[in-house]
Write a protein that holds these residues in place. Structure first.
Motif, PDB file in Angstrom:
ATOM      1  N   GLN A 160       0.843  -1.201   0.000  1.00  0.00           N
ATOM      2  CA  GLN A 160       0.000   0.000   0.000  1.00  0.00           C
ATOM      3  C   GLN A 160       0.882   1.257   0.000  1.00  0.00           C
ATOM      4  N   GLU A 213      -9.318  -5.498 -12.552  1.00  0.00           N
ATOM      5  CA  GLU A 213      -9.030  -6.373 -11.404  1.00  0.00           C
ATOM      6  C   GLU A 213      -7.810  -5.899 -10.622  1.00  0.00           C
ATOM      7  N   ARG A 214      -7.566  -4.593 -10.631  1.00  0.00           N
ATOM      8  CA  ARG A 214      -6.456  -4.037  -9.837  1.00  0.00           C
ATOM      9  C   ARG A 214      -6.705  -4.292  -8.357  1.00  0.00           C
ATOM     10  N   HIS A 215      -5.653  -4.171  -7.556  1.00  0.00           N
ATOM     11  CA  HIS A 215      -5.815  -4.306  -6.108  1.00  0.00           C
ATOM     12  C   HIS A 215      -6.415  -3.020  -5.543  1.00  0.00           C
ATOM     13  N   THR A 261      -5.731  -1.316  -3.108  1.00  0.00           N
ATOM     14  CA  THR A 261      -4.797  -0.313  -2.581  1.00  0.00           C
ATOM     15  C   THR A 261      -4.471   0.762  -3.625  1.00  0.00           C
ATOM     16  N   GLN A 265      -0.298  -4.786 -13.030  1.00  0.00           N
ATOM     17  CA  GLN A 265      -0.236  -5.625 -11.837  1.00  0.00           C
ATOM     18  C   GLN A 265       0.544  -6.907 -12.126  1.00  0.00           C
ATOM     19  N   ASN A 315      -2.325 -11.063  -9.514  1.00  0.00           N
ATOM     20  CA  ASN A 315      -3.690 -10.733  -9.067  1.00  0.00           C
ATOM     21  C   ASN A 315      -3.935 -11.415  -7.725  1.00  0.00           C
ATOM     22  N   VAL A 316      -4.537 -10.675  -6.794  1.00  0.00           N
ATOM     23  CA  VAL A 316      -4.648 -11.180  -5.421  1.00  0.00           C
ATOM     24  C   VAL A 316      -5.511 -12.446  -5.334  1.00  0.00           C
ATOM     25  N   ASP A 331       2.229  -2.774  -9.765  1.00  0.00           N
ATOM     26  CA  ASP A 331       1.936  -3.247  -8.416  1.00  0.00           C
ATOM     27  C   ASP A 331       2.276  -4.742  -8.394  1.00  0.00           C
TER      28      ASP A 331
END
Ligand SMILES: Cc1ncc(COP(=O)(O)O)c(C=O)c1O
Length: 462
Positions: free
Chosen positions: A139, A179-181, A183, A230, A233-234, A259
């Protein structure tokens, strides 16, 4: 002096006992939050108590509420555990109580940061000479990288955001995958760009940014543009097509931020490096050490190709802040006084070496594939993602309610811990393998517990 040795000895004994208990202890907490507040609670005392008593009370109060996120059977969120050498180094960071503000306040802390950031940049395949900063996590790293981006793209448009702020500034467009995080959104809020500056780029079924979308949008770009890609992906672990995104950014003169909280670590593995091809062409990068490097919380890193913009966005100066030669850690982050995070990172990388880091990443990914193989072999189980990294999405009976019930019951059982998510409108169990401790036995035990919870849940919902 012996009082101090007894006190520190008690802390060390407790820590060693905790680590020794990891194989057998339940993964979830053994007390409710209210019980824990009661244990820590009571009125504020007028008088203090002895140090040993303090520590004994703390241990008793905290122990039932500790989560076994250090065990090899914790698969929640993306939690790494902590390598022993890095834990011990982190204790010393507290015991030495160094302020990693500058070379003057702690030359040792500054040097450890400089060297370990250089090592990590090399492990992640980033260009030599990138600027770096140690922050609390991805973050903080996203915010710092995007602050440097804001500085740079506005300077190119003839605007000094450090001096003049954002009122009246040229509008910055921010493109990021659908689908970004989350944060990234918080970073945009903190930086005054706002989430309405965000133009979501459509993603594919794995959560990767679609490049046809970004090429078309960037082709119309006129003013300042920042693109947030990214790596990891989380939910699925998928990595955006970084080389194609870098091509599009280069053509449009856009700043590319990656990220890579955990997924950038694929670059440290010769077997997985192909996933991150093109990441070296970005302008800024965010990653975590407390995830896949298995360093204790909290520790993230930001890297930036443009030291000037990075420094202008972050550094401060005052007549009382004496300077000395060398890299001043706080010039690259939003904090002033700060913990000496470089010691733990240095120790982790020293203890693993280049091959150990690659092995850690590879093993986690192999375990993730083993989960997918064991669970996916059952006809009632569906693996929703391509298991390219350490993340597995599992769905039971093609049913939201059943899937959530299986997650709940696995959490209650305590053999392992994992969470639930929604993936593209369908409930899923989310398994993240991020610990150096996880063994094949942990995977088999956990998969057996998951399948037995699934059988019981299917029976009870029938
Ligand atoms: C892709 C990505 N970015 C950012 C973050 C936030 O990381 P942190 O909690 O270390 O700030 C995460 C956390 O899982 C993540 O997966």
């Amino acid at each position: 002096m012996s009082g101090l040795r007894d006190l520190f000895g008690l802390a060390a004994e407790t820590a060693a006992d905790f680590h020794d208990s990891l194989d057998d202890r339940p993964v979830g907490p053994q007390a409710t939050y209210d019980e824990l507040v009661d244990s820590f609670g009571g009125p504020l005392a007028d008088e203090g108590i002895g140090d040993i008593e303090v520590l004994t009370e703390l241990i008793e109060a905290a122990e039932p509420g500790l989560v076994g996120s250090q065990t090899g059977r914790y698969f929640g969120f993306v939690f790494g555990s902590a390598l022993p050498a890095s834990v011990a180094a982190d204790w010393l960071a507290s015991a030495w109580d160094q302020n990693a503000f500058s070379v003057v306040t702690s030359p040792a802390a500054a040097a450890a940061e400089e060297v370990s950031a250089r090592w990590i940049a090399e492990l992640l395949g980033l260009p030599a000479g990138v600027a770096s900063g140690f922050v609390t996590g991805a973050q903080g790293a996203n915010t710092t990288g995007l602050a440097a981006a804001r500085q740079h793209v506005l300077a190119k448009a003839g605007w000094d955001v450090g001096r003049d702020g954002l009122q009246g500034a040229p509008q910055i467009r921010v493109l990021a995958g659908a689908e970004r995080h989350v944060t990234i959104d918080r970073s945009l809020r903190l930086l005054g760009l706002g989430t309405s500056a965000l133009e979501p780029v459509p993603s594919d079924d794995q959560g990767r940014m679609r490049t046809d979308g970004i090429r078309a949008t960037l082709a119309q770009a006129t003013g300042p543009v920042i693109v947030c890609a990214q790596a990891g992906n989380v939910n699925t672990g998928a990595v955006d097509p970084l080389a194609e995104i870098a091509d599009a950014c280069e053509a449009a003169g856009a700043w590319l931020h990656v990220d890579g909280a955990f997924g950038l670590w694929a670059a440290a593995s010769p077997r997985l490096r192909h996933l991150t091809v093109g990441c070296d062409r970005a302008d800024s990068w965010a990653t975590d050490a407390h995830k896949w490097l298995n360093v204790p919380y909290d520790c993230g890193l930001v890297f930036c190709r443009h030291p000037e913009a990075h420094g202008q966005a972050m550094a401060v100066a005052a007549s009382y802040l004496q300077r000395a030669d060398g890299r001043s850690p706080s010039d690259w982050v939003p904090e002033s006084s700060r913990r000496a995070r470089g010691f733990a990172v240095w120790a982790a990388v020293r203890s693993l070496g280049r091959s150990g880091v690659a092995d850690l990443v590879d093993r986690c990914c192999e375990h993730a594939r083993a989960f997918a193989d064991i669970l996916g072999a059952r006809p009632e189980v569906e693996i929703l993602n391509d298991v390219v990294l350490n993340q597995v999405l599992v769905r039971f009976g093609d049913d939201d309610e059943l899937t959530r019930e299986v997650v709940r019951s696995v959490q209650e059982d305590g053999t392992c811990w994992l969470g639930a998510t929604d993936w593209q409108g369908r409930a899923a169990m989310r398994i993240s393998v991020s610990s150096f401790r996880t063994t094949s036995d942990d995977v088999e035990r956990s998969a057996a517990a998951i399948l037995s919870a699934a059988a019981a849940a299917a029976g009870s919902l029938r």
